[in-house]
Design an enzyme around this catalytic site. Structure first.
Site, short mmCIF file in Angstrom:
data_model
loop_
_atom_site.label_atom_id
_atom_site.label_comp_id
_atom_site.label_asym_id
_atom_site.label_seq_id
_atom_site.Cartn_x
_atom_site.Cartn_y
_atom_site.Cartn_z
N HIS A 1 0.80 -1.24 0.00
CA HIS A 1 0.00 0.00 0.00
C HIS A 1 0.83 1.28 0.00
O HIS A 1 0.29 2.37 -0.11
CB HIS A 1 -0.95 0.04 1.21
C1 UD1 Z 1 -2.19 5.86 5.15
C2 UD1 Z 1 -0.93 6.48 5.72
C3 UD1 Z 1 0.19 5.44 5.74
C4 UD1 Z 1 -0.25 4.18 6.43
C5 UD1 Z 1 -1.53 3.66 5.82
C6 UD1 Z 1 -2.03 2.48 6.62
C7 UD1 Z 1 -0.56 8.89 5.32
C8 UD1 Z 1 0.22 9.87 4.54
N1 UD1 Z 1 -0.46 7.61 4.92
O1 UD1 Z 1 -1.93 5.54 3.79
O2 UD1 Z 1 1.31 5.98 6.42
O3 UD1 Z 1 0.77 3.20 6.32
O4 UD1 Z 1 -2.54 4.70 5.87
O5 UD1 Z 1 -2.93 1.70 5.90
O6 UD1 Z 1 -1.22 9.25 6.26
N2 UD1 Z 1 -9.23 4.61 0.80
C9 UD1 Z 1 -10.46 4.05 0.72
N3 UD1 Z 1 -11.06 3.65 1.89
C10 UD1 Z 1 -10.49 3.80 3.10
C11 UD1 Z 1 -9.23 4.39 3.16
C12 UD1 Z 1 -8.60 4.79 2.00
O7 UD1 Z 1 -11.03 3.90 -0.35
O8 UD1 Z 1 -11.10 3.41 4.11
C13 UD1 Z 1 -8.56 5.02 -0.48
C14 UD1 Z 1 -8.96 6.40 -0.95
O9 UD1 Z 1 -8.94 6.39 -2.34
C15 UD1 Z 1 -7.82 7.25 -0.44
C16 UD1 Z 1 -6.64 6.32 -0.63
O10 UD1 Z 1 -7.16 5.03 -0.30
O11 UD1 Z 1 -7.68 8.44 -1.17
C17 UD1 Z 1 -5.44 6.62 0.23
O12 UD1 Z 1 -5.82 6.74 1.59
P1 UD1 Z 1 -4.92 7.63 2.58
O13 UD1 Z 1 -5.50 7.55 3.94
O14 UD1 Z 1 -4.67 8.96 1.99
O15 UD1 Z 1 -3.52 6.91 2.55
P2 UD1 Z 1 -3.10 5.40 2.73
O16 UD1 Z 1 -2.46 4.95 1.48
O17 UD1 Z 1 -4.24 4.62 3.28
N1 UDP Z 2 -3.88 -5.47 8.79
C1 UDP Z 2 -5.18 -5.95 8.94
N2 UDP Z 2 -5.86 -6.34 7.81
C2 UDP Z 2 -5.32 -6.30 6.56
C3 UDP Z 2 -4.00 -5.80 6.43
C4 UDP Z 2 -3.31 -5.37 7.56
O1 UDP Z 2 -5.69 -6.03 10.06
O2 UDP Z 2 -6.00 -6.65 5.59
C5 UDP Z 2 -3.16 -5.03 9.99
C6 UDP Z 2 -1.80 -5.67 10.17
O3 UDP Z 2 -1.93 -6.92 10.82
C7 UDP Z 2 -1.08 -4.63 11.01
C8 UDP Z 2 -1.65 -3.32 10.51
O4 UDP Z 2 -2.89 -3.66 9.86
O5 UDP Z 2 -1.40 -4.77 12.38
C9 UDP Z 2 -0.72 -2.69 9.53
O6 UDP Z 2 -1.34 -1.64 8.89
P1 UDP Z 2 -0.92 -1.11 7.46
O7 UDP Z 2 -0.15 -2.15 6.74
O8 UDP Z 2 -2.16 -0.59 6.84
O9 UDP Z 2 -0.04 0.16 7.80
P2 UDP Z 2 1.48 0.38 8.26
O10 UDP Z 2 1.79 -0.53 9.40
O11 UDP Z 2 2.35 0.14 7.07
O12 UDP Z 2 1.51 1.82 8.62
#
Ligand code: UD1
Ligand code: UDP
Length: 362
Positions: free
Chosen positions: A207
């Protein structure tokens, strides 16, 4: 009673806060108010964690998601400031390195409200990552810097943070893995629920912006994973960001060989991790969880903040721009082990954090 206001908004923050909030709730004389920024909003990216990890429902939901980094962080900053002026908490607690983290810390610091940062001091030394900017600035705004590792502590000391502001408490994700991992312990049916046989699959998650927003890297990762399926099934719980970028880059055909599932809840994820032959990920949390469950891990990034695992041989970095390097690394990692290390504390990071908060606020 001293009031802690906790700002969370993204999936890993719910898991981290679950461990600490449980401890705060068990402590007399401390009161916590949870604020959800709304950054993650799908039921399987948010609600599922509140339900299964028994996190109290947030007192406030700001409903802020999407947009560019500046727009999202800016809207959060304004909304959190308004709330802080109303609530006047004694301390604001933030987790990790997302836009929600930075908005919470900055809003509080400008109002002279002390900030506690859980997972302080991590550095990738790559400022092209949005998370690196968020971490550095959040640490600069924080009064209490709660570090998960000795490396994180050293990073802060090198940057001139006074030692008295740093508490090396260990990793709250280790607390969560121990506590909730027990719940998933007996769950040998976990993989079967997803049509998988224990030990007979690789678990992948992707991601990170630098991987999803670069179509060359994204295609290389999907092709590398697809090549692995000639020997081993690959299950990929697909993050919504990644799904959107795959659609936009017209790469959906690259998913055909993979076992694609929707994002899963934490307990299902733990079950999938525990029984995987190997993990391939760009997630911070998943790298560590693979280690907690003694599963070899390949990290699809140029660098990692969790350097201990690479040094000890539990994790190997693979720059994700070459499908055959990814393919080879994943297959080679199967059955390997690293050194016996314990870099993430004793599993009582939450206890140490709450103890410090009590002393600070008492
Ligand atoms: C965010 C964090 C990242 C973290 C990740 C965990 C920032 C800059 N990034 O990244 O550090 O590792 O969360 O998962 O804060 N979207 C959906 N549904 C949701 C959430 C997101 O559709 O419930 C889609 C939307 O198109 C959104 C895109 O994902 O624009 C990105 O979401 P965003 O929260 O901006 O960043 P992440 O890639 O999720
Ligand atoms: N995780 C989850 N379901 C998923 C993928 C990840 O519960 O489908 C959990 C994972 O076990 C870990 C956390 O989400 O505890 C990690 O989050 P993510 O990878 O979104 O973000 P990051 O740790 O890179 O910030």
């Amino acid at each position: 009673m001293p009031q802690i206001l906790t700002v969370i908004g993204a999936r890993p923050q719910f898991i981290k806060a679950a461990a600490v909030s449980r401890q705060i709730a068990e402590t007399q004389g401390l009161n916590e108010m949870l604020v959800h920024t709304g950054q993650h909003y799908d039921a399987n990216m948010s609600d599922v964690f509140f339900d299964e990890l028994e996190i109290p429902h947030p007192a406030h939901h700001l409903g802020i998601a999407g947009g560019g980094h500046g727009a999202m962080t800016g809207r959060m900053l304004a909304a959190i400031e308004t709330l802080l002026l109303e609530v006047r908490p004694d301390i604001v607690m933030v987790y990790g390195d997302t836009n929600s983290t930075l908005a919470g810390a900055l809003a509080a610091a400008k109002l002279h409200i002390p900030v506690a940062h859980v997972e302080a001091g991590l550095r990738s030394f790559n400022k092209r990552m949005p998370e690196e900017i968020n971490r550095i600035l959040t640490d600069q705004c924080s009064d209490l810097l709660l570090t998960p590792t000795a490396t994180a502590t050293q990073n802060l000391l090198r940057e001139g943070v006074p030692e008295a502001h740093i508490v090396e408490c260990g990793d709250v994700m280790f607390d969560a893995a121990l506590h909730f991992g027990r719940k998933a312990e007996a769950d040998h049916a976990g993989p079967a629920r997803f049509g998988l046989t224990p030990g007979q699959y690789a678990l992948a998650t992707v991601h990170r912006q630098e991987n999803t927003d670069d179509p060359i890297r994204l295609a290389a990762i999907l092709d590398g994973l697809a090549a692995v399926t000639r020997d081993l099934k690959v299950v990929l719980p697909l993050h919504p960001r990644t799904r959107a970028r795959i659609d936009a880059a017209d790469l959906t055909d690259r998913l055909e060989a993979l076992h694609i599932i929707e994002p899963v809840g934490y307990l299902d994820m733990v079950a999938l991790e525990k029984h995987a032959a190997v993990v391939a990920t760009d997630s911070g949390g998943v790298q560590k969880e693979a280690f907690f469950y003694e599963v070899p891990c390949i990290t699809l990034r140029d660098e990692t903040e969790w350097v201990e695992l690479v040094e000890a041989g539990w994790n190997r970095l693979v720059i994700p721009n070459d499908p055959s390097a990814i393919h080879q690394a994943i297959l080679e990692a199967r059955g390997t082990r690293g050194l016996d290390i314990a870099p993430y504390g004793s599993g009582n990071a939450s206890g140490i954090i709450v103890d410090r908060l009590e002393r600070m606020l008492g």
